[in-house]
Motif scaffolding. Structure first.
Motif, mmCIF file in Angstrom:
data_model
loop_
_atom_site.group_PDB
_atom_site.id
_atom_site.type_symbol
_atom_site.label_atom_id
_atom_site.label_comp_id
_atom_site.label_asym_id
_atom_site.label_seq_id
_atom_site.Cartn_x
_atom_site.Cartn_y
_atom_site.Cartn_z
ATOM 1 N N LYS A 9 0.843 -1.193 0.000
ATOM 2 C CA LYS A 9 0.000 0.000 0.000
ATOM 3 C C LYS A 9 0.884 1.252 0.000
ATOM 4 O O LYS A 9 2.052 1.201 0.357
ATOM 5 N N LEU A 10 0.275 2.366 -0.362
ATOM 6 C CA LEU A 10 0.969 3.650 -0.373
ATOM 7 C C LEU A 10 0.271 4.630 0.563
ATOM 8 O O LEU A 10 -0.963 4.679 0.640
ATOM 9 N N GLY A 11 1.071 5.394 1.272
ATOM 10 C CA GLY A 11 0.565 6.487 2.078
ATOM 11 C C GLY A 11 1.351 7.745 1.752
ATOM 12 O O GLY A 11 2.524 7.671 1.352
ATOM 13 N N TYR A 12 0.709 8.894 1.917
ATOM 14 C CA TYR A 12 1.378 10.168 1.673
ATOM 15 C C TYR A 12 1.609 10.861 3.008
ATOM 16 O O TYR A 12 0.664 11.047 3.790
ATOM 17 N N THR A 13 2.852 11.193 3.303
ATOM 18 C CA THR A 13 3.166 11.879 4.551
ATOM 19 C C THR A 13 3.516 13.332 4.255
ATOM 20 O O THR A 13 4.355 13.621 3.390
ATOM 21 N N THR A 14 2.847 14.227 4.939
ATOM 22 C CA THR A 14 3.065 15.654 4.701
ATOM 23 C C THR A 14 4.351 16.146 5.351
ATOM 24 O O THR A 14 4.848 17.214 5.011
ATOM 25 N N GLY A 15 4.890 15.369 6.306
ATOM 26 C CA GLY A 15 6.131 15.762 6.969
ATOM 27 C C GLY A 15 5.915 16.892 7.960
ATOM 28 O O GLY A 15 4.793 17.312 8.255
ATOM 29 N N TYR A 16 7.033 17.387 8.482
ATOM 30 C CA TYR A 16 6.990 18.504 9.420
ATOM 31 C C TYR A 16 6.858 19.822 8.662
ATOM 32 O O TYR A 16 7.330 19.955 7.535
ATOM 33 N N TRP A 17 6.229 20.794 9.293
ATOM 34 C CA TRP A 17 6.281 22.140 8.763
ATOM 35 C C TRP A 17 7.666 22.718 9.046
ATOM 36 O O TRP A 17 8.301 22.389 10.041
ATOM 37 N N ASP A 38 -3.700 4.645 0.366
ATOM 38 C CA ASP A 38 -4.359 4.117 1.557
ATOM 39 C C ASP A 38 -4.528 5.170 2.645
ATOM 40 O O ASP A 38 -5.514 5.147 3.381
ATOM 41 N N SER A 39 -3.580 6.118 2.738
ATOM 42 C CA SER A 39 -3.564 6.997 3.909
ATOM 43 C C SER A 39 -2.783 8.269 3.643
ATOM 44 O O SER A 39 -1.944 8.330 2.743
ATOM 45 N N ILE A 40 -3.079 9.301 4.466
ATOM 46 C CA ILE A 40 -2.230 10.493 4.546
ATOM 47 C C ILE A 40 -1.891 10.701 6.014
ATOM 48 O O ILE A 40 -2.674 10.349 6.901
ATOM 49 N N TRP A 41 -0.708 11.300 6.260
ATOM 50 C CA TRP A 41 -0.182 11.391 7.622
ATOM 51 C C TRP A 41 0.385 12.782 7.870
ATOM 52 O O TRP A 41 0.999 13.376 6.990
ATOM 53 N N SER A 42 0.189 13.273 9.084
ATOM 54 C CA SER A 42 0.762 14.559 9.473
ATOM 55 C C SER A 42 1.696 14.355 10.660
ATOM 56 O O SER A 42 1.583 13.376 11.397
ATOM 57 N N ALA A 43 2.624 15.281 10.835
ATOM 58 C CA ALA A 43 3.654 15.154 11.866
ATOM 59 C C ALA A 43 3.676 16.394 12.746
ATOM 60 O O ALA A 43 3.137 17.449 12.392
ATOM 61 N N THR A 61 -10.991 15.169 1.713
ATOM 62 C CA THR A 61 -10.783 13.820 1.179
ATOM 63 C C THR A 61 -12.007 12.952 1.484
ATOM 64 O O THR A 61 -12.821 13.286 2.335
ATOM 65 N N SER A 62 -12.077 11.829 0.776
ATOM 66 C CA SER A 62 -13.238 10.961 0.981
ATOM 67 C C SER A 62 -12.871 9.504 1.233
ATOM 68 O O SER A 62 -13.690 8.753 1.767
ATOM 69 N N ARG A 63 -11.639 9.100 0.869
ATOM 70 C CA ARG A 63 -11.311 7.675 0.948
ATOM 71 C C ARG A 63 -10.113 7.368 1.843
ATOM 72 O O ARG A 63 -10.103 6.354 2.540
ATOM 73 N N VAL A 64 -9.097 8.207 1.806
ATOM 74 C CA VAL A 64 -7.854 7.882 2.510
ATOM 75 C C VAL A 64 -8.040 7.869 4.023
ATOM 76 O O VAL A 64 -8.834 8.631 4.577
ATOM 77 N N ARG A 65 -7.307 6.990 4.681
ATOM 78 C CA ARG A 65 -7.252 7.045 6.134
ATOM 79 C C ARG A 65 -6.398 8.246 6.548
ATOM 80 O O ARG A 65 -5.493 8.665 5.819
#
Length: 348
Positions: A9-17, A38-43, A61-65
């Motif tokens: 699976k693939l997830g997108y991480t926005t990383g740190y500001w 599958d997902s997006i992530w914040s830090a 968004t409508s689908r990603v975790r």
């Protein structure tokens, strides 16, 4: 179905500001959702928090975790973390993933003013309380070494309470960020997933053993087949391998040399275990001396290739097979919308 039968699976991480929000993140999140990520992530570190951006961007968004990678334990009490999880899970329609981590002593004690010692025991108590809030089976009581509900001192008027909000899901997934073998084993024992930062296929057997230890403990929640491993894996596709490595050398140097005290840097320990002890010494010395360029230049290309996927399309596609054979179930990647399309095509 076992983990070997499950597609990566693939997830997108926005990383740190840095000084502000990441450039192009809104378009990238929209593209990740459209592409079926599958997902997006914040830090969060010691600037922006991880919950506000996740709620703001996730609303479109409508689908990603929607996951936190990571929510720092010292930043919130366990009940506050559980409240945030309850709230975001409702608002997202059951798409929230609570990613937790202890951070390091510099941040915990220097920024949050909280004690750092015994982070594993503290994590165990923290997760127990979060799960008790989410279960909502009764008023929450806890008498531990780190957390007491009600508080032992004060007015004496504290009383056990139960969340006024009914959970949309009482089993909201909890992932733990972990780097050392004891912490990885703890994640396998008490969590639903693990969030490694500097994973390498070279270390797969090492981490497999740590996970197995946790899965074997009495009361462990899951086994390997039902456990998620969402690893942050930089991907830089370019015909010039050295050019691609140069994009990541400063990132590695920062974590090895600057993200932790000289005597307690868990990121450095991960890299050193991969066989780069001497290189870590050089990187740390240069970084602490203020010479970030020399620190970055001391990061070997081989090291970058161990923890990332870099180089021409054919090379990246071939090396992906090594990652598919590891315990990793999800690759967490960064990039703009165009880069995410390229990555999705490569991995898919």
């Amino acid at each position: 179905m076992t983990w070997k039968d499950t597609p990566m699976k693939l997830g997108y991480t926005t990383g740190y500001w840095s000084s502000g929000p990441p450039e192009g993140v809104t378009a990238a999140i929209a593209e990740a959702d459209r592409l079926g990520f599958d997902s997006i992530w914040s830090a969060e570190a010691y600037g922006s928090d991880c919950l506000t951006p996740l709620a703001w961007w996730g609303a479109s968004t409508s689908r990603v975790r929607l996951g936190t990678n990571i929510m720092q334990l010292a930043a919130r009490t366990p009940t506050a973390a559980a409240m945030a999880a309850l709230t975001l899970d409702h608002l997202s329609g059951g798409r929230f993933v609570l990613g937790l981590g202890v951070s390091g002593p510099q941040v915990v004690e220097g920024w949050y003013g909280q004690p750092y010692p015994r982070p594993l025991a503290r994590t165990r108590e923290y997760v127990e309380i979060v799960r008790a809030v989410l279960a909502r089976s009764g008023p929450v009581e806890h008498d531990g070494d780190f957390f007491q509900l009600p508080h032992r001192g004060g007015t004496g008027l504290g009383k056990p309470l139960k969340s006024t909000v009914h959970p949309l899901r009482a089993d909201i997934p909890i992932f733990l960020a972990a780097e050392g073998p004891k912490n990885v084993a703890l994640a396998a024992e008490i969590a639903d997933g693990w969030l490694p930062l500097f994973f390498s296929p070279k270390a797969d057997s090492f981490y497999r053993a740590a996970l197995a230890e946790g899965f074997a403990r009495p009361g462990a929640r899951r086994d390997l087949d039902a456990f998620e491993v969402a690893a942050t894996v930089p991907i830089v596709v370019h015909d010039d391998i050295e050019w691609a490595a140069d994009r990541l050398r400063p990132f590695v140097a920062l974590y090895v040399g600057g993200m932790g005290a000289k005597s307690a840097n868990f990121h450095r320990d991960v890299i050193a275990r991969l066989g780069y002890e001497k290189e870590c010494d050089v990187i740390t010395e240069a970084y602490l001396a203020g010479d970030k360029k020399r620190a970055a230049a001391a990061v070997p290309t081989a090291l970058v290739e161990d923890i990332a996927l870099i180089g021409p399309v054919a090379k990246v596609r071939d090396e992906l097979q090594r990652w598919r054979e590891t315990v990793v179930t999800t690759l967490l990647v960064q990039g703009n919308a165009q880069q995410l399309r390229q990555i999705a095509e490569l991995v898919g």
